[in-house]
Design a protein around this motif. Structure first.
Motif, PDB file in Angstrom:
ATOM      1  N   GLN A 180       0.829  -1.196   0.000  1.00 32.78           N
ATOM      2  CA  GLN A 180       0.000   0.000   0.000  1.00 32.78           C
ATOM      3  C   GLN A 180       0.867   1.251   0.000  1.00 32.78           C
ATOM      4  O   GLN A 180       1.871   1.334   0.704  1.00 32.78           O
ATOM      5  CB  GLN A 180      -0.889  -0.007   1.234  1.00 32.78           C
ATOM      6  CG  GLN A 180      -1.838   1.157   1.287  1.00 32.78           C
ATOM      7  CD  GLN A 180      -2.690   1.129   2.532  1.00 32.78           C
ATOM      8  OE1 GLN A 180      -2.528   0.257   3.381  1.00 32.78           O
ATOM      9  NE2 GLN A 180      -3.583   2.077   2.658  1.00 32.78           N
ATOM     10  N   ASP A 181       0.469   2.221  -0.814  1.00 35.85           N
ATOM     11  CA  ASP A 181       1.176   3.490  -0.877  1.00 35.85           C
ATOM     12  C   ASP A 181       0.736   4.339   0.320  1.00 35.85           C
ATOM     13  O   ASP A 181      -0.447   4.630   0.487  1.00 35.85           O
ATOM     14  CB  ASP A 181       0.853   4.199  -2.190  1.00 35.85           C
ATOM     15  CG  ASP A 181       1.775   5.354  -2.476  1.00 35.85           C
ATOM     16  OD1 ASP A 181       2.459   5.820  -1.542  1.00 35.85           O
ATOM     17  OD2 ASP A 181       1.827   5.784  -3.633  1.00 35.85           O
ATOM     18  N   LEU A 182       1.658   4.749   1.149  1.00 41.96           N
ATOM     19  CA  LEU A 182       1.331   5.480   2.356  1.00 41.96           C
ATOM     20  C   LEU A 182       1.230   6.989   2.137  1.00 41.96           C
ATOM     21  O   LEU A 182       0.735   7.704   2.999  1.00 41.96           O
ATOM     22  CB  LEU A 182       2.378   5.192   3.437  1.00 41.96           C
ATOM     23  CG  LEU A 182       2.503   3.733   3.850  1.00 41.96           C
ATOM     24  CD1 LEU A 182       3.632   3.567   4.866  1.00 41.96           C
ATOM     25  CD2 LEU A 182       1.197   3.216   4.422  1.00 41.96           C
ATOM     26  N   TYR A 183       1.678   7.483   0.986  1.00 43.63           N
ATOM     27  CA  TYR A 183       1.693   8.915   0.746  1.00 43.63           C
ATOM     28  C   TYR A 183       0.488   9.378  -0.068  1.00 43.63           C
ATOM     29  O   TYR A 183      -0.091  10.420   0.217  1.00 43.63           O
ATOM     30  CB  TYR A 183       2.988   9.314   0.043  1.00 43.63           C
ATOM     31  CG  TYR A 183       3.185  10.799  -0.061  1.00 43.63           C
ATOM     32  CD1 TYR A 183       3.551  11.545   1.049  1.00 43.63           C
ATOM     33  CD2 TYR A 183       2.995  11.450  -1.262  1.00 43.63           C
ATOM     34  CE1 TYR A 183       3.721  12.906   0.966  1.00 43.63           C
ATOM     35  CE2 TYR A 183       3.166  12.820  -1.356  1.00 43.63           C
ATOM     36  CZ  TYR A 183       3.528  13.541  -0.243  1.00 43.63           C
ATOM     37  OH  TYR A 183       3.686  14.897  -0.338  1.00 43.63           O
ATOM     38  N   PHE A 184       0.088   8.614  -1.072  1.00 44.07           N
ATOM     39  CA  PHE A 184      -1.019   8.996  -1.950  1.00 44.07           C
ATOM     40  C   PHE A 184      -2.238   8.147  -1.637  1.00 44.07           C
ATOM     41  O   PHE A 184      -2.129   6.960  -1.407  1.00 44.07           O
ATOM     42  CB  PHE A 184      -0.628   8.804  -3.413  1.00 44.07           C
ATOM     43  CG  PHE A 184       0.560   9.637  -3.827  1.00 44.07           C
ATOM     44  CD1 PHE A 184       0.434  10.996  -4.036  1.00 44.07           C
ATOM     45  CD2 PHE A 184       1.799   9.052  -3.984  1.00 44.07           C
ATOM     46  CE1 PHE A 184       1.517  11.760  -4.401  1.00 44.07           C
ATOM     47  CE2 PHE A 184       2.899   9.808  -4.353  1.00 44.07           C
ATOM     48  CZ  PHE A 184       2.752  11.167  -4.560  1.00 44.07           C
ATOM     49  N   LYS A 185      -3.411   8.781  -1.664  1.00 46.07           N
ATOM     50  CA  LYS A 185      -4.622   8.034  -1.331  1.00 46.07           C
ATOM     51  C   LYS A 185      -5.112   7.148  -2.463  1.00 46.07           C
ATOM     52  O   LYS A 185      -5.807   6.182  -2.234  1.00 46.07           O
ATOM     53  CB  LYS A 185      -5.732   8.971  -0.866  1.00 46.07           C
ATOM     54  CG  LYS A 185      -6.243   9.905  -1.913  1.00 46.07           C
ATOM     55  CD  LYS A 185      -7.360  10.766  -1.365  1.00 46.07           C
ATOM     56  CE  LYS A 185      -7.931  11.642  -2.466  1.00 46.07           C
ATOM     57  NZ  LYS A 185      -9.069  12.396  -1.998  1.00 46.07           N
ATOM     58  N   ASP A 186      -4.763   7.501  -3.720  1.00 47.34           N
ATOM     59  CA  ASP A 186      -5.131   6.663  -4.859  1.00 47.34           C
ATOM     60  C   ASP A 186      -4.186   6.924  -6.024  1.00 47.34           C
ATOM     61  O   ASP A 186      -3.357   7.821  -5.984  1.00 47.34           O
ATOM     62  CB  ASP A 186      -6.587   6.876  -5.276  1.00 47.34           C
ATOM     63  CG  ASP A 186      -6.914   8.323  -5.602  1.00 47.34           C
ATOM     64  OD1 ASP A 186      -5.988   9.132  -5.798  1.00 47.34           O
ATOM     65  OD2 ASP A 186      -8.111   8.645  -5.670  1.00 47.34           O
TER      66      ASP A 186
END
Length: 52
Positions: free
Chosen positions: A2-8
């Protein structure tokens, strides 16, 4: 992972297009100069990041 910086994915691409310049932008979007010269490579790259 999961990308922790961008929501999508869309917000990640918008950031890459608007905030980064030159080589940083190409690296972030995972494209290279071949995409500018080879039509098939460009089409495949667009299909890979297409969000709509």
């Amino acid at each position: 992972m999961q990308d922790l910086y961008f929501k999508d994915t869309e917000s990640k691409l918008i950031f890459g297009l608007l905030e980064l310049k030159d080589r940083q932008q190409l690296d972030f979007l995972d494209i290279d100069c071949e995409h500018f010269y080879d039509r098939n490579a460009a089409k495949n790259g667009m299909r890979r990041i297409k969000i709509f």
